[in-house]
Design a protein around this motif. Structure first.
Motif, PDB file in Angstrom:
ATOM      1  N   LYS A 166       0.839  -1.185   0.000  1.00 13.73           N
ATOM      2  CA  LYS A 166       0.000   0.000   0.000  1.00 13.73           C
ATOM      3  C   LYS A 166       0.884   1.250   0.000  1.00 13.73           C
ATOM      4  N   GLU A 168       1.209   4.857   0.567  1.00  7.93           N
ATOM      5  CA  GLU A 168       0.398   5.787   1.357  1.00  7.93           C
ATOM      6  C   GLU A 168       0.358   7.185   0.757  1.00  7.93           C
ATOM      7  N   VAL A 199      -0.705  -2.799 -10.683  1.00  7.37           N
ATOM      8  CA  VAL A 199      -0.892  -2.965  -9.239  1.00  7.37           C
ATOM      9  C   VAL A 199      -1.252  -4.424  -9.003  1.00  7.37           C
ATOM     10  N   GLU A 204      -2.220  -1.051  -3.390  1.00  2.00           N
ATOM     11  CA  GLU A 204      -2.963   0.209  -3.447  1.00  2.00           C
ATOM     12  C   GLU A 204      -2.019   1.344  -3.796  1.00  2.00           C
ATOM     13  N   ILE A 230      -5.019  -3.830 -12.724  1.00  2.06           N
ATOM     14  CA  ILE A 230      -5.161  -4.007 -11.280  1.00  2.06           C
ATOM     15  C   ILE A 230      -5.446  -5.467 -10.968  1.00  2.06           C
ATOM     16  N   GLY A 234      -7.009  -5.099  -5.569  1.00  3.34           N
ATOM     17  CA  GLY A 234      -6.181  -3.898  -5.653  1.00  3.34           C
ATOM     18  C   GLY A 234      -7.020  -2.640  -5.781  1.00  3.34           C
ATOM     19  N   LYS A 235      -6.413  -1.499  -5.463  1.00  2.61           N
ATOM     20  CA  LYS A 235      -7.116  -0.222  -5.524  1.00  2.61           C
ATOM     21  C   LYS A 235      -6.200   0.829  -6.146  1.00  2.61           C
ATOM     22  N   VAL A 236      -6.780   1.629  -7.046  1.00  2.00           N
ATOM     23  CA  VAL A 236      -6.068   2.755  -7.649  1.00  2.00           C
ATOM     24  C   VAL A 236      -6.964   3.978  -7.562  1.00  2.00           C
ATOM     25  N   ARG A 237      -6.462   5.047  -6.950  1.00  8.16           N
ATOM     26  CA  ARG A 237      -7.172   6.332  -6.885  1.00  8.16           C
ATOM     27  C   ARG A 237      -6.519   7.269  -7.894  1.00  8.16           C
ATOM     28  N   GLN A 258      -9.116  -4.746 -14.718  1.00  7.96           N
ATOM     29  CA  GLN A 258      -8.894  -5.642 -13.592  1.00  7.96           C
ATOM     30  C   GLN A 258      -8.592  -7.024 -14.138  1.00  7.96           C
TER      31      GLN A 258
END
Length: 269
Positions: A166, A168, A199, A204, A230, A234-237, A258
């Motif tokens: 992750k 941050e 990712v 993340e 992803i 997983g997460k992508v902002r 994904q």
């Protein structure tokens, strides 16, 4: 579309009494939360650290709405109170493109966790090269501008986040358009920056893309592509800032896939 404007004000209050008093909690006059819903994930706890966010929240309407819209407003009210105003802090890791060319300058890599890669595809390790090569070039629904970018991209910027990692702090992708023709000329320089993001499962990361053009009314064509893959969980902002010449052409492809799922694409021009 309504336009919301607000002017930040900073007030300094001097207390003549030597014994400090606890600071009162800010009043959220218009940010009422009526009939709070039960959420599967508890909303973040507010810490009231950003006065500009609070002022903006206080200026938003709070009239009663139908249930789906009210539910959206209730949850947004909770998250807004714990979200600071975005910053262009230069301490964040940066990947810089100038007229489509990826530069050697990559700032503050020390802030990234072990295993995360940010840089050129041509300089990636054999392990990362092997991982990203499985996904690059197999997108089948691109249009003319996607293909132009693929033909003209001089290099590929890569963001790689290993499984379970992750990140941050956000990673900034900065695109500068320096070359440009004058008004009335037939010169229209084109740039084709391209970034690939992988990712892995459970990873993340946050990504901010910023496009900056030459000052004045320069004429140029920016044709960037961001391709994101992803893994499960997983997460992508992703955020996007565009500040370019009014006479520039800007055509943007952003595609997100994904693994073992379908493609989702955004096309902007």
């Amino acid at each position: 579309m309504s336009v919301l404007s607000f002017t930040p004000h900073v007030h300094v209050r001097v207390n003549p009494i030597l014994t400090p008093k606890p600071k009162p909690k800010p009043k959220l006059n218009k940010l009422r939360i009526s009939s709070l819903q039960t959420f599967a994930t508890p909303p973040p706890q507010p810490f009231f650290s950003d006065p500009f966010v609070l002022q903006l929240a206080d200026s938003l309407p709070s009239s009663s709405q139908p249930l789906p819209l009210q539910k959206l407003r209730d949850f947004s009210s909770q998250t807004l109170l714990s979200t600071p105003w975005p910053s262009r802090d230069t301490q964040f890791p940066n990947l810089i493109f100038i007229d489509g060319f990826l530069k050697e300058l990559v700032l503050n890599l020390s802030n990234l966790p072990d295993g995360v890669y940010l840089g050129s595809l041509l300089r990636a390790s054999d392990r990362i090269m092997e991982r990203v090569s499985k996904f690059i070039g197999d997108f089948k629904w691109g249009d003319l501008f996607w293909s132009i970018n693929g033909m003209g991209a001089p290099d590929l910027g890569v963001i790689y986040v290993p499984a379970g990692c992750k990140v941050e702090i956000p990673i900034y992708l900065r695109y500068f358009s320096v070359e440009g023709g004058n008004e009335g000329s037939k010169k229209l320089p084109i740039s084709n920056p391209r970034v690939f993001v992988l990712v892995e499962e459970g990873g993340e990361v946050g990504i901010v893309e910023e496009f900056v053009g030459k000052e004045g009314n320069a004429c140029y064509w920016a044709n960037p592509v961001l391709e994101v893959v992803i893994g499960g969980g997983g997460k992508v902002r992703h955020s996007y800032v565009q500040s370019q010449s009014l006479r520039a052409a800007h055509i943007k492809w952003t595609t997100v896939r994904q693994v073992n799922s379908c493609y989702c694409s955004w096309y902007c021009c």
